[in-house]
Design an enzyme around this catalytic site. Structure first.
Site, PDB file in Angstrom:
ATOM      1  N   ALA A  65      29.424   4.186 -77.009  1.00  0.00           N
ATOM      2  CA  ALA A  65      29.193   5.455 -76.323  1.00  0.00           C
ATOM      3  C   ALA A  65      27.744   5.876 -76.509  1.00  0.00           C
ATOM      4  O   ALA A  65      27.022   5.320 -77.343  1.00  0.00           O
ATOM      5  CB  ALA A  65      30.135   6.518 -76.886  1.00  0.00           C
ATOM      6  N   GLY A 104      33.090   2.482 -77.712  1.00  0.00           N
ATOM      7  CA  GLY A 104      33.551   2.811 -76.369  1.00  0.00           C
ATOM      8  C   GLY A 104      33.438   1.641 -75.413  1.00  0.00           C
ATOM      9  O   GLY A 104      34.198   1.545 -74.444  1.00  0.00           O
ATOM     10  N   GLU A 107      36.543  -0.254 -75.969  1.00  0.00           N
ATOM     11  CA  GLU A 107      37.641   0.563 -75.459  1.00  0.00           C
ATOM     12  C   GLU A 107      37.695   0.519 -73.931  1.00  0.00           C
ATOM     13  O   GLU A 107      38.775   0.564 -73.343  1.00  0.00           O
ATOM     14  CB  GLU A 107      37.510   2.001 -75.967  1.00  0.00           C
ATOM     15  CG  GLU A 107      37.838   2.135 -77.461  1.00  0.00           C
ATOM     16  CD  GLU A 107      37.626   3.533 -77.995  1.00  0.00           C
ATOM     17  OE1 GLU A 107      38.595   4.154 -78.464  1.00  0.00           O
ATOM     18  OE2 GLU A 107      36.469   4.010 -77.934  1.00  0.00           O
ATOM     19  N   GLU A 127      33.395   2.906 -85.235  1.00  0.00           N
ATOM     20  CA  GLU A 127      33.294   4.369 -85.341  1.00  0.00           C
ATOM     21  C   GLU A 127      33.466   4.879 -86.775  1.00  0.00           C
ATOM     22  O   GLU A 127      32.919   5.931 -87.132  1.00  0.00           O
ATOM     23  CB  GLU A 127      34.335   5.033 -84.431  1.00  0.00           C
ATOM     24  CG  GLU A 127      34.010   4.979 -82.955  1.00  0.00           C
ATOM     25  CD  GLU A 127      34.460   3.681 -82.292  1.00  0.00           C
ATOM     26  OE1 GLU A 127      34.375   3.588 -81.050  1.00  0.00           O
ATOM     27  OE2 GLU A 127      34.895   2.752 -83.016  1.00  0.00           O
TER      28      GLU A 127
END
Length: 691
Positions: A65, A104, A107, A127
């Site tokens: 992210a 992310g 993901e 994370e």
């Protein structure tokens, strides 16, 4: 066709190729999310398209992210909403992975219907290293595709796995040929179409979850096995709870639970601290005062003087990096002992499976032993690791000045001494730098790079680059007693020693620090290192408790007695002998012992450290407050989830820190006189982060 500035769309046969190019790491910024969502919707509406390939240009797939968006209002499409667009696409989506698919990025790949990766790719959900959990379905989808136990390992470790390992566990469907990912991904998409394969949604898979149902011991055993590693950290437990929810709740409810825990972690000071550390590590590598074009000197061969614990560990760092080392000792017995210990360390590592057995001989082959300092004449860098005594070090540097070739870097591993004084023994003080390794030098990550008043810019630039080459976190510091780390440690020493004389026990002090988050307490650490390190019985006698213990032969763990007593397994128990020494010494000093609260112990130790850090910053010994934090996290065990002493102080609020220092000064004297920097920052309503 350009979708926007970072996303392009092309159709090859019946396959739409959606390509992202957002350097440097294709982070999932708002522009990337908007572009991918628009491209997917275009492909869905195009009757000529049967399937899609999502691929990235540059060095990597989505590496995570956009961390700069953390804490800001969400902008549509959010990552979760982009995932819904991909997952619910009526045509197959194939994620094509190279470089790293992290956070992310992975993901997003998990909502594609199929995944292909080149063998060199890595996948992970890191994370936890930022005090967070995967917040876009990672905790719910990963257990469904790799199983509960592997999911727990991957997410709480935060380390990426190879594409090969990812395929073996079911995370990746196919491996592409290196260098032809695009063609192989298109070919996979065409096979999916030709074979009429279904739109596989990870969220709908249950077979891996079914294997873990009715087995609560999986989670109990995992918590127990990792209790020491996870102690104090909030994120690992939150991840475990989310994986439990993947078994106990329907998918959508699990997603809601994941989001709830993610928001709690994101709002917590631990995540703020760990994000601070993430950026501070990267900032530490940058030397603002050096021009970008400062040359880096070649380091093809290294010399190390001293084959003891420190010198041997330093030599291993360079051998590990493939750099030849000449290791010099004063006699053959000491040299052979040092080389034997190094080989033993490598063999132990190989037995643990952390390196290949054949690598032991390879690395030992890079080490050349000598008892002649003249054999260092062709080295590009020479590091001394001899006895911590200024006259000894000056003598060594005087010899090196005559032996070392022109342009060679002369480095000292001193922990406390004045490097300008050492450099003055040479005719080339501008080639002298401090390289302060931490024991054990082959394990500890911190390297304090100490600049003197004369050190040339290219020497500094080379030393900082070299730190990265040998796997260290280099922090540039100025020359002054103890530099950054040991100077703050000295302030802690002073308070800890005073506290045990005034009435606290060593184990009470240690418990406060352990409860704060340190891996061990102050006096436990001193016993582990050895109370005799730096002790010279010829120059001091019974001047303090440590010296008395040394005179009694109580040097710490290695003699089964220091501040604590130790059994044959080095299990510690509070020592009545040490306690008697403390009480007798206090009485001799005319001190009346009293009860001291845990709160006073914590305040005196931590605020003394912060105050010393402020002085270091004010004097320019450290360039940034965050550099001080990195030194103490990587070299001294300050708990990462508290962000370092200066970050912790900012968290308390500097007005609060100033008030506590003034109160401590009134009660305990000049050691707590507030640093002028703290007073200035409070007056300016700023924090250390602004200094």
């Amino acid at each position: 066709m350009k979708v926007n500035d970072v996303v392009t769309y092309a159709v090859e046969g019946s396959i739409a190729v959606i390509t992202v190019n957002s350097p440097p790491v294709n982070a999932l910024s708002n522009a990337v999310r908007q572009g991918v969502a628009s491209a997917v919707e275009t492909a869905i509406g195009d009757p000529a398209v049967g399937a899609m390939v999502l691929i990235c240009e540059g060095r990597t797939f989505f590496a995570g992210a956009d961390i700069t968006e953390f804490g800001k209002p969400p902008v549509e499409p959010t990552l979760r909403n982009l995932q819904l667009v991909v997952e619910n696409a009526t045509k197959p989506v194939i994620a094509a992975i190279h470089g790293t698919a992290l956070g992310g990025g992975l993901e997003l790949a998990l909502v594609a219907h199929y995944r292909i990766a080149v063998p060199s790719a890595k996948c992970g959900l890191p994370e936890v290293n930022l005090g967070l959990l995967p917040g876009a379905g990672g905790t719910q989808r990963l257990p469904r595709i790799v199983g509960v136990e592997k999911a727990l390992d991957l997410m709480t470790a935060g380390s990426p796995v190879s594409a090969k390992a990812a395929k073996e566990m079911g995370l990746i469907d196919e491996l592409a040929i290196e260098g032809q990912l695009r063609a192989d991904a298109i070919a996979l998409a065409q096979r999916v179409l030709d074979e009429g394969r279904p739109l596989l949604k990870v969220r709908d898979r249950t077979e891996k979850l079914d294997e873990a149902r009715g087995k609560p011991e999986i989670f109990a055993d995992f918590r127990k096995a990792n209790a020491r590693k996870f102690r104090g950290f909030n994120a690992p437990e939150a991840i475990i709870r989310c994986v439990e929810a993947s078994l106990d709740l329907p998918f959508d409810e699990g997603m809601t639970f994941e989001r709830q825990l993610f928001n709690e972690l994101q709002a917590d000071s631990q995540s703020a601290a760990q994000r601070h550390v993430f950026f501070a590590e990267r900032q530490a590598a940058k030397v603002d005062s050096l021009p970008a074009d400062t040359p880096i000197l070649p380091i093809a061969k290294v010399g190390v003087i001293g084959a003891g614990t420190m010198g041997g560990g330093i030599a291993m760092n360079f051998a590990n990096a493939g750099i030849p080392v000449t290791l010099v000792e004063t006699n053959e017995d000491a040299l052979f002992r040092g080389l034997r210990i190094i080989r033993g360390n490598y063999e132990t590592t190989a037995k643990k499976g952390k390196m290949k057995p054949e690598d032991v001989d390879t690395r030992m082959g890079l080490l050349t032993g000598s008892i002649a300092m003249e054999d260092l004449a062709d080295c590009d860098l020479i590091i001394e690791a001899v006895f911590e005594q200024i006259d000894v070090k000056r003598e060594v540097f005087g010899k090196l000045d005559r032996i070392a070739k022109p342009g060679a870097i002369l480095a000292t591993n001193t922990s406390y001494l004045d490097i300008d004084d050492i450099a003055a023994a040479t005719s080339r003080p501008d080639s002298v730098v401090g390289l302060h390794f931490f024991s054990p030098a082959n394990v500890m990550k911190l390297l304090e790079v100490v600049r003197t008043k004369d050190t040339k810019p290219e020497i500094i630039a080379t030393a900082m680059k070299l730190a990265k080459t040998i796997g260290k976190i280099g922090v540039l510091v100025g020359n002054g007693y103890g530099f950054v780390g040991n100077r703050i440690l000295a302030a802690r020493n002073t308070q800890a020693d005073q506290l045990i004389l005034e009435g606290a026990t060593p184990w009470a002090v240690d418990k406060v620090l352990y409860d704060f988050g340190f891996a061990m307490g102050h006096f436990q650490m001193r016993d582990l290192v050895g109370l005799d390190v730096g002790w010279n019985p010829k120059t001091t006698s019974s001047a303090n408790v440590r010296e008395i213990l040394n005179e009694m032969g109580r040097h710490g763990q290695k003699t089964k007695g220091g501040f604590y007593d130790y059994d044959e397994n080095r299990k510690q128990t509070p020592s009545p002998v040490a306690m008697q020494v403390i009480e007798d010494f206090a009485a001799k000093q005319g001190m009346t012992r009293r009860d001291i609260s845990d709160a006073e112990i914590q305040d005196r130790i931590l605020f003394a450290m912060v105050n010393e850090g402020a002085r270091i910053l004010d004097e320019g010994i450290a360039s940034r407050a965050s550099d001080i934090d990195i030194v103490w996290i990587t070299g001294y065990g300050w708990p990462k989830y508290r962000g370092g002493p200066m970050f912790w102080a900012d968290l308390q609020g500097l007005p609060t820190v100033l008030d506590r220092l003034k109160a401590l000064e009134a009660a305990h004297g000049a050691a707590f006189t507030p640093s002028p920097l703290i007073e200035r920052l409070v007056a300016q309503r700023k924090g250390f982060k602004d200094a």
